[in-house]
Scaffold this motif. Structure first.
Motif, PDB file in Angstrom:
ATOM      1  N   GLN A  10      69.471 -12.918  66.133  1.00 26.51           N
ATOM      2  CA  GLN A  10      68.350 -12.626  65.239  1.00 26.51           C
ATOM      3  C   GLN A  10      67.011 -12.979  65.887  1.00 26.51           C
ATOM      4  OE1 GLN A  10      68.564 -14.651  61.442  1.00 26.51           O
ATOM      5  NE2 GLN A  10      66.342 -14.612  61.210  1.00 26.51           N
ATOM      6  N   TYR A  11      66.925 -14.157  66.459  1.00 22.54           N
ATOM      7  CA  TYR A  11      65.642 -14.585  67.031  1.00 22.54           C
ATOM      8  C   TYR A  11      65.319 -13.863  68.329  1.00 22.54           C
ATOM      9  CZ  TYR A  11      64.545 -18.049  63.532  1.00 22.54           C
ATOM     10  OH  TYR A  11      64.186 -18.652  62.346  1.00 22.54           O
ATOM     11  N   MET A  12      66.335 -13.521  69.107  1.00 22.66           N
ATOM     12  CA  MET A  12      66.073 -12.732  70.307  1.00 22.66           C
ATOM     13  C   MET A  12      65.548 -11.349  69.934  1.00 22.66           C
ATOM     14  SD  MET A  12      65.856 -12.460  73.504  1.00 22.66           S
ATOM     15  CE  MET A  12      66.777 -13.635  74.468  1.00 22.66           C
ATOM     16  N   ALA A  13      66.109 -10.755  68.889  1.00 25.24           N
ATOM     17  CA  ALA A  13      65.621  -9.446  68.428  1.00 25.24           C
ATOM     18  C   ALA A  13      64.157  -9.551  67.981  1.00 25.24           C
ATOM     19  CB  ALA A  13      66.499  -8.935  67.290  1.00 25.24           C
ATOM     20  N   GLN A  14      63.807 -10.646  67.292  1.00 27.75           N
ATOM     21  CA  GLN A  14      62.424 -10.824  66.841  1.00 27.75           C
ATOM     22  C   GLN A  14      61.473 -10.970  68.033  1.00 27.75           C
ATOM     23  OE1 GLN A  14      63.931 -13.255  62.851  1.00 27.75           O
ATOM     24  NE2 GLN A  14      62.393 -14.199  64.163  1.00 27.75           N
ATOM     25  N   LEU A  15      61.888 -11.753  69.021  1.00 32.20           N
ATOM     26  CA  LEU A  15      61.037 -11.937  70.204  1.00 32.20           C
ATOM     27  C   LEU A  15      60.858 -10.624  70.963  1.00 32.20           C
ATOM     28  CD1 LEU A  15      62.360 -15.374  71.512  1.00 32.20           C
ATOM     29  CD2 LEU A  15      60.080 -14.909  70.576  1.00 32.20           C
ATOM     30  N   ARG A  16      61.919  -9.849  71.060  1.00 37.11           N
ATOM     31  CA  ARG A  16      61.802  -8.563  71.759  1.00 37.11           C
ATOM     32  C   ARG A  16      60.843  -7.632  71.033  1.00 37.11           C
ATOM     33  NH1 ARG A  16      68.283  -8.207  72.824  1.00 37.11           N
ATOM     34  NH2 ARG A  16      68.296  -9.206  74.876  1.00 37.11           N
ATOM     35  N   ARG A  17      60.917  -7.624  69.699  1.00 36.80           N
ATOM     36  CA  ARG A  17      60.009  -6.756  68.941  1.00 36.80           C
ATOM     37  C   ARG A  17      58.555  -7.154  69.171  1.00 36.80           C
ATOM     38  NH1 ARG A  17      64.053  -6.972  64.896  1.00 36.80           N
ATOM     39  NH2 ARG A  17      63.002  -8.690  63.824  1.00 36.80           N
ATOM     40  N   LYS A  18      58.308  -8.431  69.320  1.00 39.73           N
ATOM     41  CA  LYS A  18      56.933  -8.909  69.469  1.00 39.73           C
ATOM     42  C   LYS A  18      56.422  -8.830  70.907  1.00 39.73           C
ATOM     43  CE  LYS A  18      57.030 -12.083  65.504  1.00 39.73           C
ATOM     44  NZ  LYS A  18      56.823 -13.469  65.030  1.00 39.73           N
ATOM     45  N   LEU A  19      57.329  -8.891  71.904  1.00 42.67           N
ATOM     46  CA  LEU A  19      56.869  -9.066  73.278  1.00 42.67           C
ATOM     47  C   LEU A  19      57.289  -7.968  74.257  1.00 42.67           C
ATOM     48  CD1 LEU A  19      57.581 -12.902  73.588  1.00 42.67           C
ATOM     49  CD2 LEU A  19      55.366 -11.803  73.185  1.00 42.67           C
ATOM     50  N   GLU A  20      58.483  -7.429  74.118  1.00 40.11           N
ATOM     51  CA  GLU A  20      58.944  -6.423  75.074  1.00 40.11           C
ATOM     52  C   GLU A  20      58.215  -5.090  74.858  1.00 40.11           C
ATOM     53  OE1 GLU A  20      60.987  -6.262  77.620  1.00 40.11           O
ATOM     54  OE2 GLU A  20      62.432  -7.926  77.498  1.00 40.11           O
ATOM     55  N   ARG A  21      57.959  -4.373  75.934  1.00 42.61           N
ATOM     56  CA  ARG A  21      57.323  -3.059  75.823  1.00 42.61           C
ATOM     57  C   ARG A  21      58.218  -2.071  75.088  1.00 42.61           C
ATOM     58  NH1 ARG A  21      55.193  -3.098  82.113  1.00 42.61           N
ATOM     59  NH2 ARG A  21      53.435  -4.521  81.762  1.00 42.61           N
ATOM     60  N   ASP A  22      59.532  -2.132  75.368  1.00 45.23           N
ATOM     61  CA  ASP A  22      60.499  -1.285  74.676  1.00 45.23           C
ATOM     62  C   ASP A  22      61.614  -2.201  74.175  1.00 45.23           C
ATOM     63  OD1 ASP A  22      62.336   0.514  73.745  1.00 45.23           O
ATOM     64  OD2 ASP A  22      62.511   1.668  75.613  1.00 45.23           O
ATOM     65  N   PRO A  23      61.502  -2.679  72.935  1.00 45.38           N
ATOM     66  CA  PRO A  23      62.477  -3.661  72.435  1.00 45.38           C
ATOM     67  C   PRO A  23      63.927  -3.183  72.487  1.00 45.38           C
ATOM     68  CG  PRO A  23      60.578  -3.527  70.974  1.00 45.38           C
ATOM     69  CD  PRO A  23      60.442  -2.397  71.953  1.00 45.38           C
ATOM     70  N   ALA A  24      64.128  -1.869  72.393  1.00 45.77           N
ATOM     71  CA  ALA A  24      65.498  -1.346  72.422  1.00 45.77           C
ATOM     72  C   ALA A  24      66.088  -1.385  73.831  1.00 45.77           C
ATOM     73  CB  ALA A  24      65.526   0.082  71.877  1.00 45.77           C
ATOM     74  N   HIS A  25      65.224  -1.469  74.838  1.00 44.08           N
ATOM     75  CA  HIS A  25      65.682  -1.510  76.233  1.00 44.08           C
ATOM     76  C   HIS A  25      64.955  -2.654  76.947  1.00 44.08           C
ATOM     77  CE1 HIS A  25      66.309   2.693  74.882  1.00 44.08           C
ATOM     78  NE2 HIS A  25      67.449   2.567  75.548  1.00 44.08           N
ATOM     79  N   PRO A  26      65.292  -3.893  76.614  1.00 44.18           N
ATOM     80  CA  PRO A  26      64.562  -5.043  77.172  1.00 44.18           C
ATOM     81  C   PRO A  26      64.773  -5.164  78.678  1.00 44.18           C
ATOM     82  CG  PRO A  26      66.533  -5.769  76.025  1.00 44.18           C
ATOM     83  CD  PRO A  26      66.401  -4.314  75.734  1.00 44.18           C
ATOM     84  N   VAL A  27      63.724  -5.595  79.373  1.00 47.98           N
ATOM     85  CA  VAL A  27      63.815  -5.797  80.818  1.00 47.98           C
ATOM     86  C   VAL A  27      63.544  -7.247  81.212  1.00 47.98           C
ATOM     87  CG1 VAL A  27      63.220  -3.419  81.376  1.00 47.98           C
ATOM     88  CG2 VAL A  27      61.400  -5.120  81.159  1.00 47.98           C
ATOM     89  N   GLN A  28      63.101  -8.068  80.262  1.00 50.07           N
ATOM     90  CA  GLN A  28      62.806  -9.468  80.564  1.00 50.07           C
ATOM     91  C   GLN A  28      63.587 -10.453  79.708  1.00 50.07           C
ATOM     92  OE1 GLN A  28      58.204  -8.923  80.724  1.00 50.07           O
ATOM     93  NE2 GLN A  28      58.724 -10.675  82.027  1.00 50.07           N
ATOM     94  N   LEU A  29      63.734 -10.173  78.434  1.00 47.36           N
ATOM     95  CA  LEU A  29      64.481 -11.054  77.534  1.00 47.36           C
ATOM     96  C   LEU A  29      65.897 -10.489  77.426  1.00 47.36           C
ATOM     97  CD1 LEU A  29      61.691 -11.532  74.836  1.00 47.36           C
ATOM     98  CD2 LEU A  29      62.310 -13.104  76.700  1.00 47.36           C
ATOM     99  N   LEU A  30      66.774 -10.990  78.278  1.00 46.17           N
ATOM    100  CA  LEU A  30      68.068 -10.350  78.507  1.00 46.17           C
ATOM    101  C   LEU A  30      69.222 -11.139  77.888  1.00 46.17           C
ATOM    102  CD1 LEU A  30      67.568  -9.459  82.287  1.00 46.17           C
ATOM    103  CD2 LEU A  30      67.011  -8.069  80.274  1.00 46.17           C
ATOM    104  N   THR A  31      70.237 -10.397  77.447  1.00 45.07           N
ATOM    105  CA  THR A  31      71.460 -10.980  76.907  1.00 45.07           C
ATOM    106  C   THR A  31      72.570 -10.873  77.937  1.00 45.07           C
ATOM    107  OG1 THR A  31      70.879 -10.329  74.650  1.00 45.07           O
ATOM    108  CG2 THR A  31      73.194 -10.828  75.072  1.00 45.07           C
ATOM    109  N   GLU A  32      73.288 -11.992  78.155  1.00 42.34           N
ATOM    110  CA  GLU A  32      74.510 -11.980  78.952  1.00 42.34           C
ATOM    111  C   GLU A  32      75.644 -12.129  77.940  1.00 42.34           C
ATOM    112  OE1 GLU A  32      74.833 -11.678  82.207  1.00 42.34           O
ATOM    113  OE2 GLU A  32      72.839 -12.072  83.023  1.00 42.34           O
ATOM    114  N   PRO A  33      76.331 -11.021  77.578  1.00 43.64           N
ATOM    115  CA  PRO A  33      77.290 -11.046  76.472  1.00 43.64           C
ATOM    116  C   PRO A  33      78.332 -12.161  76.600  1.00 43.64           C
ATOM    117  CG  PRO A  33      76.909  -8.798  77.209  1.00 43.64           C
ATOM    118  CD  PRO A  33      76.210  -9.695  78.192  1.00 43.64           C
TER     119      PRO A  33
END
Length: 226
Positions: free
Chosen positions: A191-214
């Protein structure tokens, strides 16, 4: 010259890594087991350790725990164990990164470069970090462009950006941001990673900096210099 200690019980891997690292101007020592690795670390003081988990005398996690009792030397685990539990155990013990065998030598060398760059950087209080089109000021706890972060979002982000390129385990994030009573609440992290991506990543659906390692954790990938 950066000193690298390679710990593995497979002679062909020791040879391959020694040759490839030496060709790139690293000073290399090798150890075939955990006991030798601990002794060499104390005597030789490497700048980086590449460590297999399946050693003949000690489990690699025990070696990490032994090292972390007295040194913060970066440790990259190189292991055939692909299960996420093994990865998380190694990271929680103090490993900085995890590469699964069979591995690409180019990927491993990139991880080595990333770790040595990170440890070579001084953690200055006035440090700023670029995330997408925004500048994160770690001293003032502000984000450019009028972006507002909640205290929890800030704590989450700060843990990641203060460790550029490093994989931070789910357990560590949950413990440090919410506390040890919340170790099963992994949905908080999503939840919080999704919020940070929406606020900071240029394309939240395709993050290039805030990355998940499943199954393992999260990583902040710095942007290359412009």
């Amino acid at each position: 010259m950066t000193r690298v200690l390679v710990v593995d019980d497979e002679p062909q891997i020791l040879r391959a890594l020694r040759v490839n690292l030496a060709a790139r101007q690293y000073e290399v020592a090798v150890a075939p087991d955990g006991g030798t690795a601990l002794r060499q670390s104390a005597e030789w003081h490497p700048d980086l350790i590449i460590l297999d988990l399946g050693l003949p005398d000690l489990d690699g996690v025990e070696v990490i725990q032994g090292l972390r009792g007295w040194t913060t030397v970066p440790i990259i685990v190189l292991s055939g164990r692909a299960d996420s539990t093994d990865k998380v155990d190694a990271l929680d013990a103090g490993a900085d990164d995890y590469v699964t065998k069979p591995f690409s030598i180019d990927e491993l060398l990139a991880r080595v470069r990333a770790v040595t760059r990170r440890t070579g950087q001084q953690d200055e209080e006035n440090a700023t970090v670029r995330v997408g089109d925004h500048v994160v000021d770690l001293a003032d706890k502000t984000v450019s462009g009028g972006v507002h972060l909640t205290p929890t979002e800030w704590h989450f982000l700060e843990l990641l950006v203060r460790n550029p390129g490093k994989l931070i385990s789910q357990r560590q994030l949950l413990t440090e941001v919410w506390g040890s009573a919340y170790l099963k609440e992994t949905h908080y992290l999503r939840q919080y990673m999704a919020q940070l991506r929406r606020k900071l990543e240029r394309d939240p659906a395709h993050p290039v900096q805030l990355l998940t390692e499943p199954g393992m954790g999260y990583r902040f990938q710095p942007l290359p210099p412009e």
